[in-house]
Write a protein that holds these residues in place. Sequence first.
Motif, short mmCIF file in Angstrom:
data_model
loop_
_atom_site.label_atom_id
_atom_site.label_comp_id
_atom_site.label_asym_id
_atom_site.label_seq_id
_atom_site.Cartn_x
_atom_site.Cartn_y
_atom_site.Cartn_z
N GLY A 32 0.62 -1.24 -0.01
CA GLY A 32 -0.06 0.24 -0.18
C GLY A 32 0.96 1.17 0.08
N VAL A 33 2.12 1.10 -0.18
CA VAL A 33 3.10 2.28 -0.23
C VAL A 33 2.98 2.85 -1.39
N GLY A 34 2.71 4.17 -1.66
CA GLY A 34 2.16 4.86 -2.88
C GLY A 34 3.53 4.76 -4.04
N GLY A 35 3.27 4.54 -5.18
CA GLY A 35 3.93 4.77 -6.26
C GLY A 35 4.82 5.86 -6.25
N GLY A 36 4.34 7.09 -5.75
CA GLY A 36 4.93 8.38 -5.91
C GLY A 36 6.31 8.37 -4.72
N SER A 37 6.20 7.60 -3.63
CA SER A 37 6.89 7.86 -2.81
C SER A 37 8.45 6.74 -3.26
N LEU A 38 8.16 5.96 -4.07
CA LEU A 38 9.24 5.21 -4.70
C LEU A 38 9.76 5.63 -6.09
N MET A 39 8.75 5.80 -7.07
CA MET A 39 8.83 6.00 -8.55
C MET A 39 9.17 7.40 -8.61
N THR A 40 9.05 8.62 -8.15
CA THR A 40 9.32 9.90 -8.27
C THR A 40 10.66 10.05 -8.02
N PRO A 41 11.25 9.71 -6.54
CA PRO A 41 12.69 9.84 -6.37
C PRO A 41 13.62 8.79 -7.20
N ILE A 42 13.10 7.62 -7.68
CA ILE A 42 13.91 6.99 -8.67
C ILE A 42 14.10 7.37 -9.81
N LEU A 43 13.04 8.23 -10.37
CA LEU A 43 13.10 8.94 -11.81
C LEU A 43 14.28 10.11 -11.79
N MET A 44 14.03 10.74 -10.45
CA MET A 44 14.69 11.92 -10.34
C MET A 44 16.20 11.72 -10.08
#
Length: 256
Positions: free
Chosen positions: A20-32
Amino acid sequence: MDFGFIIAGFIVGFLVGLTGVGGGSLMTPILMIFFHIKPALAVGTDLLYASITKSVGIFAHGKLGNIDWRIVKLLAAGSVPASFATILFLRSINVDSTEAIATIKFSLGIALIITSVAVLLRTKLMSLLSKESLIPEKYVASSTVVLGIVLGGLVTLTSVGAGALGVTALIVLYPHKKITTIVGTDIAHAVPLTLVAGLGHASLGTVDYNLLGTLLIGSIPGIYIGSHLSAKVAEHWIRIALSAILIYVGFKLVLH
């Protein structure tokens, strides 16, 4: 490079379905951090990515009876208008300016640190609230709408908040709901919120559709598998590892 995006999409999708951890918590920092995508572009692309991947989560959790649609409607009543208001704010500034980039990075870092704490404290919170609810029953519905407003602004600005923060707040508001219902409900609410926010970013030109398509190749099977394993896997150690990663990345963005 494309293969790296596919792997990233699968890992994030799997963890979204599982914890249930949001994709933004992981994907946005990964992309940046790992792929050096501009902050506004990372946020906008991730929001549309999240709306599509979490639609798969709705199908999986809905089939298992894990969604409380009344709570979803209350959250959306606050989050969707708040998302529109945040998009109007972003439209009034230059999202590629040095100041805007610094603000997005700082806000994202703070959101990640708070998210990591929420992930760590989830089990303790559930144990505490099993004895006594913190919110009087008559205020639960209005508090849910207020929660939606907070999530709407935060998610639209940083793409973070629809997962761990949403789940933790829902545990406080609805302590007697099963955790699988809380996770399923949170994912169901995240779909309209991230869709509205993502389309708003698309109108600003801060969405990379080629990147979006590549991420989806990995994430759709990932979230489907994770959703089906959510009731069977002991996620304690996974959440501790996620929290450590989020704290590290959060401080890296804040102090950059």
